[in-house]
Design an enzyme around this catalytic site. Structure first.
Site, mmCIF file in Angstrom:
data_model
loop_
_atom_site.group_PDB
_atom_site.id
_atom_site.type_symbol
_atom_site.label_atom_id
_atom_site.label_comp_id
_atom_site.label_asym_id
_atom_site.label_seq_id
_atom_site.Cartn_x
_atom_site.Cartn_y
_atom_site.Cartn_z
ATOM 1 C CE1 TYR A 15 -3.232 -2.776 0.054
ATOM 2 C CE2 TYR A 15 -3.951 -2.073 2.220
ATOM 3 C CZ TYR A 15 -4.089 -2.898 1.124
ATOM 4 O OH TYR A 15 -5.096 -3.827 1.095
ATOM 5 C CE LYS A 47 1.025 -17.737 -3.052
ATOM 6 N NZ LYS A 47 0.144 -18.912 -2.949
ATOM 7 C CG ASP A 102 -2.394 -20.044 -1.077
ATOM 8 O OD1 ASP A 102 -1.599 -19.888 -0.128
ATOM 9 O OD2 ASP A 102 -2.078 -20.681 -2.099
ATOM 10 C CG ASP A 147 -7.219 -4.415 3.801
ATOM 11 O OD1 ASP A 147 -8.222 -4.378 4.528
ATOM 12 O OD2 ASP A 147 -7.030 -3.624 2.858
ATOM 13 C CG ASP A 183 -12.818 -6.727 5.657
ATOM 14 O OD1 ASP A 183 -12.394 -6.134 6.668
ATOM 15 O OD2 ASP A 183 -13.369 -6.140 4.707
#
Ligand code: NAD
Length: 357
Positions: free
Chosen positions: A141, A192, A224, A248, A252
């Site tokens: 970001y 990852k 994943d 992020d 959620d």
């Protein structure tokens, strides 16, 4: 000296939910249990409308001088057409970066009273209590270079940079390990590493930090798989530490395990005691101004503020217990309602917490 809390209501449902949290805090102030001064500022679309920018200097000055910041939410369709630098989200990213609030704590706790509000089977989620520690001021970001460029006369390409320094990984891992020592002694680092060099370094550094915490078990998981495990067997997790982007998304997902994103508080800490406290959800323009929003995530964020920035853990617990009592009474905003419960609006929910307190 009184502590200073800066209140930034923001946009959409922000002002409605903040009002309820401040109501609870003011009651504690009035009872003399919580010596604090409140100051208000603008951020996001509310600031753009007044000043043309999403984070005006006066808001930043207020935030810098405060012990803690309580924020509602920012953003909405009215400002979606603005260029990136002037969008509400940029104001929030700038505030987090300016405060050095690098550690975002997002607990996902399923209140037993809300078992039926979760989309997962009761035996999968009952008793769920996990904490996601998300790195908040680095990663993709913020990485530079970023942009969209014309590569030839036929098409454009877009690019962002994923970059983490060792020191950034060390400090976020330390936060996660420190908290794990107060919880169930397990940190799962999500990355990852099978594809990304950044994740390979992340893993190495996490292993190094783990050496200083012999009682805490460190495991690693690919993002994943973590996304899958979070809905398959979420109770296997205690503390999850991960980068900005992965955190992020995972937070959620974790929010939905608890029934509604309207239940999920968050704290963003600078490592020195100051924090930015906000619900994990956005400005929910679809329900703004209708007194439908669930204020509990914001009220629980205020409780986190007591615990992490104001040194009042017993008041934090009292607020959390009051929320539990209200749920026990069967009061529910629409997002967490189920047959046999009583539907209430935003202010009624805030009043009920106040009464329980
Ligand atoms: P959102 O979180 O605002 O809403 C997603 C869904 O959850 C909507 O259906 C909404 O009604 C519901 N919801 C959210 N909070 C709720 C609450 N307290 N009670 C009941 N229901 C609730 O996410 P979105 O729709 O993707 O984004 C809307 C705007 O919010 C966008 O402008 C986005 O940029 C912004 N946003 C801001 C933040 C923030 O302020 N930290 C975070 C995420 C999104």
């Amino acid at each position: 000296m009184n502590k200073k809390v800066v209140v930034l209501p923001g946009d959409g449902i922000g002002p409605e939910i903040i009002e309820e949290a401040v109501k609870v805090l003011r009651a504690l102030v009035a009872s003399g249990e919580f010596p604090v001064e409140f100051e208000y500022g603008h951020i996001g679309g509310a600031a753009i409308d007044r000043t043309g920018v999403p984070l005006p200097d006066e808001t930043l000055d207020l935030a810098r001088a405060a012990d803690a910041i309580l924020l509602g939410s920012i953003g909405g369709p009215k400002w979606d057409g603005l260029e990136r630098q002037r969008r509400p989200e940029t104001g929030l990213l700038q505030l987090r970066a300016a405060l050095g609030a690098f550690a975002n704590l997002r607990p996902a706790i399923l209140y037993p009273q809300l078992l039926s509000a979760s989309t997962l089977k009761p035996d999968i989620v009952s008793g769920l209590d996990l904490l996601i520690v998300r790195e908040l001021t680095g990663g993709i970001y913020f990485g530079i270079p970023r942009g969209i460029r014309q590569i030839d006369d036929r098409e454009r390409e877009a690019f962002n940079t994923l970059v983490y320094r060792e020191s950034e990984i060390v400090r976020i891992c330390k936060v996660a390990f420190d908290i794990a020592t107060q919880r169930h002694q397990h940190v799962c680092s999500v990355d990852k590493a099978n594809v990304l060099e950044v994740s390979q370094l992340w893993r190495e550094v996490a292993e190094c930090v783990a050496q200083d915490y012999p009682t805490v078990r460190l495991t690693h998981m690919y993002i994943d798989n973590a996304a899958m495990q979070l809905v398959l067997a979420p109770k296997q997790f205690d503390v999850i530490v991960t980068s900005n982007l992965f955190g992020d998304i995972l937070s959620d997902e974790a929010a939905m395990l608890t029934g509604s994103i309207g239940m999920l508080p968050s704290a963003s800490l600078d490592g020195k005691g100051k924090g930015l406290y906000e619900p994990a959800h956005g400005s929910a323009p679809d329900i703004a101004g209708k007194q439908l929003a669930n204020p509990l995530a914001t009220i629980l964020s205020a409780a986190m503020m007591m615990r992490y920035s104001l040194g009042l853990p017993e008041l934090a617990e009292r607020i959390e217990t009051a929320v539990g009592h209200v749920l026990d009474r069967g009061l529910r905003t629409f997002d967490i309602s189920s047959p046999g419960t009583q539907r209430v609006g935003t202010a009624e929910m805030g009043d009920a917490v106040l009464k329980a307190l």
